[in-house]
Design an enzyme around this catalytic site. Structure first.
Site, PDB file in Angstrom:
ATOM      1  N   ASP A  18       0.886  -1.158   0.000  1.00 49.90           N
ATOM      2  CA  ASP A  18       0.000   0.000   0.000  1.00 49.90           C
ATOM      3  C   ASP A  18       0.928   1.213   0.000  1.00 49.90           C
ATOM      4  O   ASP A  18       2.156   1.077   0.058  1.00 49.90           O
ATOM      5  CB  ASP A  18      -0.896  -0.027   1.246  1.00 49.90           C
ATOM      6  N   ASP A  20      -0.105   4.910   1.494  1.00 50.16           N
ATOM      7  CA  ASP A  20      -0.307   5.684   2.720  1.00 50.16           C
ATOM      8  C   ASP A  20      -0.146   4.781   3.935  1.00 50.16           C
ATOM      9  O   ASP A  20      -0.712   3.691   3.998  1.00 50.16           O
ATOM     10  CB  ASP A  20      -1.697   6.319   2.735  1.00 50.16           C
ATOM     11  N   ASP A 110      -5.163   3.564  -2.697  1.00 48.87           N
ATOM     12  CA  ASP A 110      -6.307   4.439  -2.912  1.00 48.87           C
ATOM     13  C   ASP A 110      -5.871   5.900  -3.004  1.00 48.87           C
ATOM     14  O   ASP A 110      -6.707   6.790  -3.068  1.00 48.87           O
ATOM     15  CB  ASP A 110      -7.332   4.254  -1.785  1.00 48.87           C
TER      16      ASP A 110
END
Length: 178
Positions: A18, A20, A110
């Site tokens: 990922d 963040d 995201d």
């Protein structure tokens, strides 16, 4: 969004990351400090809190408001370059780069492609990931100096945001079969 299959060797280790709170120590989309008041305008916050908008749209509303206030792309990039990396992640990613014959690194996030690219480039890590699966972003200099973020895809996954299911993203790119 259609993506061509990414050729991931079954003979290699796949390192999925990922962005963040995994690569950077924080959330790249916390943009409050870019506003003159150092807070997100109340109307944007209220729309999000009332459930009228998804997170990605909430971020786009902030980016549009920043452009309307005269915040330039270079200011956004400068803000992003200040994010610290999670302790040890630079070493891990550089190790993966040195072992690219044995390790494929893929970022599934995201966040968005501009934020990720700016921060990876600042930290000499831009050439590490074989792929970045995230919302496509670009500066729309023609109409306004606004960062535009497009949904990665629409999903009905009950566990994920409507605009990106990480499991589906990985599967759409032909990396795994479930």
């Amino acid at each position: 969004m259609f993506m061509a299959p990414i050729q991931i060797s079954h003979q290699k280790l796949l390192l999925l990351l990922d962005f963040d709170n995994t690569i950077i120590d924080g959330n790249s989309e916390l943009l409050e400090s870019l506003f003159p008041s150092e807070s997100i305008p109340k109307d944007i916050v209220d729309r999000y809190r009332l459930g009228h908008r998804c997170w990605r749209t909430y971020i786009q509303d902030q980016l549009t408001a920043l452009a309307d206030l005269g915040v330039k792309p270079q200011q956004i990039k400068s803000f992003l370059r200040k994010f610290p990396l999670v302790k040890g992640i630079s070493q891990l990613m550089k190790f993966a780069r040195l072992r690219k014959d044995y390790i494929d690194t893929v970022i599934v996030s995201d966040s968005n492609t501009v934020f990720i690219d700016v921060i990876l480039t600042e930290n000499d890590l831009a050439n590490v990931p074989k792929a970045v699966l995230s919302h496509t972003a670009f500066f729309n200099e023609a109409s306004c100096p606004c960062l535009m973020v497009e949904n990665f895809h629409d999903t009905q996954c009950e566990r994920c945001p409507r605009t990106l299911c990480k499991s589906q993203a990985v599967n759409l790119c032909g990396m795994f079969e479930t």
